[in-house]
Write an enzyme that holds these catalytic residues in place. Sequence first.
Site, short mmCIF file in Angstrom:
data_model
loop_
_atom_site.label_atom_id
_atom_site.label_comp_id
_atom_site.label_asym_id
_atom_site.label_seq_id
_atom_site.Cartn_x
_atom_site.Cartn_y
_atom_site.Cartn_z
N THR A 133 9.43 -0.13 7.33
CA THR A 133 8.32 -1.20 7.56
C THR A 133 8.82 -2.37 7.98
O THR A 133 10.03 -2.76 7.81
CB THR A 133 7.87 -1.20 5.94
OG1 THR A 133 6.97 -2.29 5.98
CG2 THR A 133 8.98 -1.49 4.94
N ASP A 134 8.08 -3.41 8.51
CA ASP A 134 8.41 -4.68 8.92
C ASP A 134 8.70 -5.48 7.51
O ASP A 134 9.44 -6.54 7.86
CB ASP A 134 7.32 -5.29 9.69
CG ASP A 134 6.00 -5.51 8.93
OD1 ASP A 134 5.71 -5.06 7.76
OD2 ASP A 134 5.19 -6.02 9.56
N GLU A 135 8.35 -5.00 6.37
CA GLU A 135 8.55 -6.05 5.27
C GLU A 135 10.03 -6.14 5.00
O GLU A 135 10.21 -7.07 4.07
CB GLU A 135 7.86 -5.28 4.06
CG GLU A 135 6.43 -5.16 4.13
CD GLU A 135 5.55 -5.37 3.05
OE1 GLU A 135 6.18 -5.50 1.99
OE2 GLU A 135 4.30 -5.08 3.19
N TYR A 159 9.46 -3.32 -3.65
CA TYR A 159 9.00 -2.30 -2.42
C TYR A 159 9.90 -2.49 -1.30
O TYR A 159 10.78 -1.83 -0.68
CB TYR A 159 7.65 -2.40 -2.18
CG TYR A 159 7.51 -1.62 -0.88
CD1 TYR A 159 7.41 -0.30 -0.66
CD2 TYR A 159 6.96 -2.41 0.55
CE1 TYR A 159 7.00 0.60 0.47
CE2 TYR A 159 6.64 -1.83 1.51
CZ TYR A 159 6.75 -0.37 1.66
OH TYR A 159 6.48 0.33 2.97
N LYS A 163 12.77 0.04 0.46
CA LYS A 163 12.89 0.40 1.58
C LYS A 163 14.07 0.04 2.66
O LYS A 163 14.56 0.91 3.34
CB LYS A 163 11.60 0.06 2.30
CG LYS A 163 10.36 0.55 2.10
CD LYS A 163 10.16 2.16 2.26
CE LYS A 163 9.97 2.65 3.82
NZ LYS A 163 9.74 3.99 3.65
P1 NAD Z 1 1.11 6.62 0.99
O1 NAD Z 1 1.65 5.95 -0.40
O2 NAD Z 1 -0.20 6.72 1.39
O3 NAD Z 1 1.83 8.23 1.02
C1 NAD Z 1 2.98 8.24 0.46
C2 NAD Z 1 3.03 9.95 0.30
O4 NAD Z 1 4.62 10.19 -0.16
C3 NAD Z 1 1.98 10.62 -0.77
O5 NAD Z 1 1.59 11.66 -0.14
C4 NAD Z 1 3.16 10.81 -2.09
O6 NAD Z 1 2.47 11.90 -2.79
C5 NAD Z 1 4.37 11.12 -1.55
N1 NAD Z 1 5.60 11.01 -2.21
C6 NAD Z 1 5.55 9.82 -3.06
N2 NAD Z 1 6.94 10.13 -3.70
C7 NAD Z 1 7.18 11.41 -3.22
C8 NAD Z 1 8.50 12.25 -3.59
N3 NAD Z 1 9.52 11.76 -4.42
N4 NAD Z 1 8.78 13.46 -2.83
C9 NAD Z 1 7.88 14.06 -2.18
N5 NAD Z 1 6.61 13.06 -1.72
C10 NAD Z 1 6.30 12.21 -2.30
O7 NAD Z 1 2.05 5.87 2.15
P2 NAD Z 1 1.87 5.43 3.58
O8 NAD Z 1 0.99 4.13 3.60
O9 NAD Z 1 1.19 6.62 4.02
O10 NAD Z 1 3.31 5.10 4.26
C11 NAD Z 1 4.07 6.33 4.45
C12 NAD Z 1 5.34 5.65 4.97
O11 NAD Z 1 5.06 4.70 6.06
C13 NAD Z 1 6.01 5.09 3.81
O12 NAD Z 1 7.40 5.31 3.84
C14 NAD Z 1 5.73 3.64 3.83
O13 NAD Z 1 6.91 2.73 3.59
C15 NAD Z 1 5.72 3.53 5.63
N6 NAD Z 1 4.96 2.44 6.01
C16 NAD Z 1 3.57 1.97 5.77
C17 NAD Z 1 2.93 1.34 6.35
C18 NAD Z 1 1.47 1.08 5.93
O14 NAD Z 1 0.85 -0.03 6.35
N7 NAD Z 1 0.95 1.95 5.04
C19 NAD Z 1 3.38 0.35 7.55
C20 NAD Z 1 4.87 0.80 7.86
C21 NAD Z 1 5.40 1.69 7.40
O1 DAU Z 2 3.71 -4.36 6.57
C1 DAU Z 2 3.69 -2.98 6.20
C2 DAU Z 2 3.32 -2.88 4.91
O2 DAU Z 2 1.84 -3.02 4.96
C3 DAU Z 2 3.68 -1.38 4.53
O3 DAU Z 2 5.24 -1.33 4.57
C4 DAU Z 2 3.28 -1.09 3.14
O4 DAU Z 2 3.53 0.17 2.47
C5 DAU Z 2 1.90 -1.30 2.77
O5 DAU Z 2 1.18 -1.33 1.47
C6 DAU Z 2 1.29 -2.79 3.61
O6 DAU Z 2 1.82 -3.69 2.65
P1 DAU Z 2 1.00 -5.08 2.27
O7 DAU Z 2 1.34 -5.65 0.86
O8 DAU Z 2 0.83 -5.93 3.55
O9 DAU Z 2 -0.60 -4.49 2.26
P2 DAU Z 2 -1.75 -4.60 1.30
O10 DAU Z 2 -2.93 -3.84 1.85
O11 DAU Z 2 -1.38 -4.22 -0.02
O12 DAU Z 2 -1.95 -6.08 1.42
C7 DAU Z 2 -2.16 -6.51 2.73
C8 DAU Z 2 -2.43 -7.98 2.53
O13 DAU Z 2 -3.60 -8.44 1.90
C9 DAU Z 2 -1.48 -8.68 1.91
O14 DAU Z 2 -1.20 -10.22 2.41
C10 DAU Z 2 -1.88 -8.83 0.47
C11 DAU Z 2 -3.40 -9.14 0.56
N1 DAU Z 2 -4.15 -8.64 -0.15
C12 DAU Z 2 -4.19 -7.23 -0.75
C13 DAU Z 2 -4.92 -6.75 -1.69
C14 DAU Z 2 -4.61 -5.20 -2.14
C15 DAU Z 2 -5.23 -9.49 -0.79
O15 DAU Z 2 -5.55 -10.43 -0.43
N2 DAU Z 2 -6.05 -8.63 -1.87
C16 DAU Z 2 -6.12 -7.42 -2.27
O16 DAU Z 2 -6.78 -7.19 -3.25
#
Ligand code: NAD
Ligand code: DAU
Length: 360
Positions: A133-135, A159, A163
């Site tokens: 992730t970019d975080e 988190y 990562k």
């Molecule tokens: P998500 O939470 O929707 O899915 C995570 C999945 O991992 C789930 O299906 C969960 O059951 C599985 N899981 C959790 N713990 C596990 C374990 N111990 N063994 C096997 N499976 C397990 O997450 P997502 O948003 O799909 O993100 C997927 C990946 O991409 C993550 O690694 C996250 O850090 C990365 N990522 C997410 C975003 C985003 O915006 N969502 C952006 C950049 C990177």
């Molecule tokens: O940047 C990549 C990341 O994006 C991934 O690595 C994470 O897995 C993914 O969850 C996401 O993280 P964020 O914290 O950016 O996502 P979230 O949707 O939780 O929040 C997006 C933005 O919106 C953040 O600045 C917090 C804000 N927010 C979020 C929620 C849930 C609100 O203002 N209100 C809310 O209720």
Amino acid sequence: MAILVTGGAGFIGSNFVLDWLAEREEEVVTLDLLTYAGNPENLAPVAENPRHLLVVGDIADEMLVGRLLREHQIRAVIHFAAESHVDRSIVGPEAFIQTNVVGTFRLLRAVLSYWQELPLEKRQAFRFVQVSTDEVYGTLGPEDPPFRESTPYAPNSPYAASKAAADHLVRAFHRTYGLPTLTTNCSNNYGPRQFPEKLIPLCLTRALSGETLPIYGDGQQIRDWLYVGDHCAAIRRILDAGRVGEVYNIGGCNEQTNLAVVQQLCAVLDLLRPRADGRSYREQIAFVADRPGHDRRYAIDATKIREELGWQPRETFLSGLKKTVAWYLENEEWLHRVQSGAYREWVERQYGEGRIEKKE
Ligand code: NAD
Ligand code: DAU
């Protein structure tokens, strides 16, 4: 030969598996623990596909991972599995350390042991893709240049720290043991099948049920939004042609404040599912207490993947948002089952005892 996708029942993982099976001939083994965020219904379209196997289990289970790698002659691992929600990591960080750090470490160890046994040609062709992730790069000021692959890590939430730790382990396994790894750092994804705890699906579902749309702090935090299908395409491209040991940033070149994101979401909903009283969903926006340690701005410089691998996003924010809203409106049953917890009951019935494999 097959690929192993960890976390393939989650949001991005399931989109990746569905796209892969639609575009490629190769088999997929999905390994997912089916935590609250993992939903086998996400994989329903491929439930009967003989080229897909869902295995319910933990990435930290080295015996299981080793068996899957050997039995299915895995030639690449795409590692999505993680605890992924920042707010949950603030309330309960331990699960993040367990899965994202310990789990990734054990997965790497199992993969390394398998990889070391492979004949030279297969060892050279093998790939481990760490989906990060970019975080991990921390937060930017308004005038700072976007994150590059060389930006130092400065994670601010539990988190992001977990990562970052996982990414360092992946790097170390490459540098120390020669495991052919690639790491991707992607910005915020949105699209179908995202669990409704993240900003866009949370506000979408709350809008439809007449609740407030909670904006943390002043809503001026900036994220770079990328449609999930574009992220999946980038990972496929990196798997095919990325240079081993390299890091690739992936982003949408689409910086938006959270407030602007929610306002655009409301505008799309106003078009596709107007409120019964004819007023705008924007009226439901409410400012609430900020997230502790909230990063102010993320932005990605995706020059490397664009110039080296020719990848760039296909969706604009508006086209991706319309597709996303349309999917949720067409799949309200999915949403109801997720919200009511009904899918958890089904998961317990189907997979509860001893964490079984779905197909043999
Ligand atoms: P998500 O939470 O929707 O899915 C995570 C999945 O991992 C789930 O299906 C969960 O059951 C599985 N899981 C959790 N713990 C596990 C374990 N111990 N063994 C096997 N499976 C397990 O997450 P997502 O948003 O799909 O993100 C997927 C990946 O991409 C993550 O690694 C996250 O850090 C990365 N990522 C997410 C975003 C985003 O915006 N969502 C952006 C950049 C990177
Ligand atoms: O940047 C990549 C990341 O994006 C991934 O690595 C994470 O897995 C993914 O969850 C996401 O993280 P964020 O914290 O950016 O996502 P979230 O949707 O939780 O929040 C997006 C933005 O919106 C953040 O600045 C917090 C804000 N927010 C979020 C929620 C849930 C609100 O203002 N209100 C809310 O209720």
